[in-house]
Design an enzyme around this catalytic site. Structure first.
Site: not given
Length: 318
Positions: A155, A218, A254
């Site tokens: 991430d 995300k 996400k």
């Protein structure tokens, strides 16, 4: 599915005339909050689906091997076995989607999950998380180290200044280099939407991240003042849909940060179903970034099965 998103050449024409109708987005988000709450078996089914999409996360300064190990065991056994048996779901392999930690804790998580005979992937934040105010060379080195330690998902965080100053070529190149550093590890690109200034910037950053080869986009690090919100989620999912129409590649979504209740988790699932379709309701294309959410979901499932809420000692801590 066409396979993993390979990215595209930088197509600034896709973002040059972007206009986001903010009042319409906000109005739609307000309507979402009024959606009827699911009850009974339907609620339990959606909650179990949410569990399988959770990146169970600990990102604290006092993380140590002990709490990472506890988190890993909770990821493997997210819901008490007797509750799953009551729902006839004990043999369906319900686990969290991933365990997310800092790079320094990746080895602890990998070793714990391996010892438990579990194939849950370990995700690591990297690239100067959470602020992104780190030299690019350091960001890339951190990514490579996390992969070397055993992380199968990375991430990353973007440099918000590149968005705020309209340096789209620079943003594309930075994310492209991060993707190369990830190798076979899947890359989720954190936009830190609460710091991008406008919905138009959120849309543009989403498109650039996908062009650069992101497997997921995300919302947030969870450390910003404003994290995952429904308006931002709508804008990002519209970008995902546009990218899919343009390329044929599905990119995951996400939301992360501030998602603490079972009701919120179900609402996010329903929103993804409405905007992107049921094919996105899998861990391969949808994740929930959360640390405390699982506890509330397990409480709701306990109530569904027993008719009462659990006492403090009746559910294992994550």
């Amino acid at each position: 599915m066409a396979g993993r998103n390979p990215g595209t050449e930088l197509e600034l024409g896709w973002i040059s005339k972007v206009y986001v109708n903010r009042p319409a987005v906000v109005r739609h988000a307000e309507q979402i909050k009024k959606w009827k709450t699911l009850k009974g078996n339907w609620q339990a089914a959606w909650l179990l689906k949410a569990v399988t999409c959770i990146d169970l996360t600990t990102l604290s300064g006092d993380d140590a091997p002990s709490n990472v190990q506890r988190l890993c065991f909770k990821a493997k056994h997210p819901i008490r076995e007797d509750l799953l048996k009551a729902l006839d779901m004990h043999d369906k392999g319900i686990t969290a989607a991933a365990v997310c930690v800092y790079p320094a804790r990746v080895s602890d998580a990998v070793d714990t999950l391996k010892a438990a005979g579990c194939n849950i992937p370990v995700a690591s934040v990297a690239a100067g998380f959470p602020a992104g105010q780190t030299p690019l060379e350091t960001k890339l080195a951190e990514i490579r180290l996390a992969v070397e330690y055993g992380a199968r998902e990375i991430d990353i965080v973007i440099s918000r200044s590149l968005v705020l100053t309209g340096q789209w070529e620079g943003l594309y190149e930075e994310i492209r280099l991060c993707r190369a550093a990830c190798g076979d590890a899947h890359m989720k690109t954190i936009l830190a939407t609460g710091e991008l200034g406008s919905f138009a910037n959120v849309y543009k950053a989403s498109m650039i991240a996908m062009m650069a080869g992101s497997d997921f986009i995300k919302t947030s690090t969870g450390k910003e003042v404003e994290n995952a919100t429904f308006p931002v989620g709508i804008v990002m999912m519209r970008a995902i849909k546009e990218y899919y129409w343009q390329t044929g590649y599905k990119v995951g979504f996400k939301p992360a940060g501030g998602i603490r209740t079972a009701k919120e988790a179900i609402t996010w699932l329903m929103l993804v179903k409405e905007e992107l379709g049921v094919e996105w309701l899998t861990p391969e294309l949808f994740r929930l970034g959360a640390s405390s959410l699982l506890g509330d979901i397990e409480q709701q499932i306990f109530y569904h099965v027993t008719g009462s809420y659990p006492l403090q000692h009746e559910l294992a801590m994550a």
